[in-house]
Scaffold this motif. Structure first.
Motif, short mmCIF file in Angstrom:
data_model
loop_
_atom_site.label_atom_id
_atom_site.label_comp_id
_atom_site.label_asym_id
_atom_site.label_seq_id
_atom_site.Cartn_x
_atom_site.Cartn_y
_atom_site.Cartn_z
N UNK A 186 -40.79 18.75 -14.96
CA UNK A 186 -40.77 19.23 -16.35
C UNK A 186 -40.69 18.06 -17.32
N UNK A 187 -39.90 17.06 -16.98
CA UNK A 187 -39.79 15.88 -17.84
C UNK A 187 -41.13 15.17 -17.96
N UNK A 188 -41.88 15.11 -16.85
CA UNK A 188 -43.19 14.47 -16.89
C UNK A 188 -44.16 15.27 -17.76
N UNK A 189 -44.09 16.59 -17.68
CA UNK A 189 -44.91 17.42 -18.57
C UNK A 189 -44.53 17.15 -20.02
N UNK A 190 -43.24 17.12 -20.32
CA UNK A 190 -42.79 16.87 -21.69
C UNK A 190 -43.23 15.50 -22.18
N UNK A 191 -43.25 14.53 -21.28
CA UNK A 191 -43.71 13.19 -21.66
C UNK A 191 -45.14 13.25 -22.19
N UNK A 192 -46.01 14.01 -21.49
CA UNK A 192 -47.40 14.07 -21.92
C UNK A 192 -47.60 14.96 -23.14
N UNK A 193 -46.69 15.91 -23.35
CA UNK A 193 -46.72 16.65 -24.62
C UNK A 193 -46.42 15.69 -25.78
N UNK A 194 -45.52 14.75 -25.55
CA UNK A 194 -45.22 13.75 -26.58
C UNK A 194 -46.42 12.84 -26.84
#
Length: 204
Positions: free
Chosen positions: A89-97
């Motif tokens: 989930x953190x990796x997904x959020x990174x790419x949302x950023x």
């Protein structure tokens, strides 16, 4: 659900794309930006920033395309679109950023110049777009989906629209075979809907 939408907005497209990919029934409501509909009191009442997209889920109002992706992913329940594993989930959020920052001020901004007449420095935003694409190309050399998930996530949806239409902003994709392959595999997903094209930039 109702999605307030504008066909030439990549932000609106990513929201509409995800609703379609996820199989969520919805109604698209066109907001005539050229006529200033986004600045009318009725629209400002649901998004004071006067921007599309906005999602109305039976009175629950979600403004901002990335917030819509997260909301819909949570709404449909546990799925590959937004993994429950903290690291994934953190990796997904990174790419949302990345979508909200480097893509917005790179490929998106370059397209805003040619399609909407925005006053950015072409050299600056095109250079930023290529720097970001170079990193994405490196990442995709070791993984099929951008967040390293086994199946697509909302991170892939968030990045797709402005990268796919980057040539409209004079950002060539020919030097990024991994990015091109990634775009094509997104386009093969059930429920995929294309982003409206314009004759601008390298597409003119």
């Amino acid at each position: 659900m109702k999605l307030y939408h504008f066909a030439l907005s990549g932000h609106a497209h990513r929201a509409a794309l995800f609703l379609s990919l996820a199989g969520v029934p919805h109604e698209l409501i066109n907001v005539d930006l050229a006529a200033g509909a986004h600045k009318e009191p009725d629209f400002l009442a649901i998004n004071a920033f006067g921007e599309v997209p906005v999602l109305d889920d039976d009175g629950i109002i979600i403004a901002d395309s990335l917030a819509i992706l997260v909301y819909v992913a949570r709404k449909i329940g546990p799925s590959h679109w937004l993994p429950a594993d903290p690291a994934q989930e953190a990796e997904v959020q990174r790419w949302l950023s990345v979508a909200a920052g480097k893509i917005a001020y790179g490929a998106c901004a370059a397209r805003l110049i040619t399609v909407f007449g925005a006053r950015f420095s072409p050299d600056e935003v095109i250079g930023r777009a290529h720097a970001t694409l170079g990193v994405i190309e490196q990442v995709l050399a070791t993984r099929r989906w951008i967040a390293g998930t086994e199946q697509p996530s909302i991170a892939d949806v968030a990045l797709y629209s402005y990268i796919e239409r980057a040539p409209e902003g004079n950002v060539a994709l020919t030097g990024y075979p991994g990015v091109l392959a990634w775009l094509r595999q997104i386009e093969q997903l059930p429920g995929f809907i294309p982003f409206a094209r314009t004759r601008a930039g390298l597409e003119a």
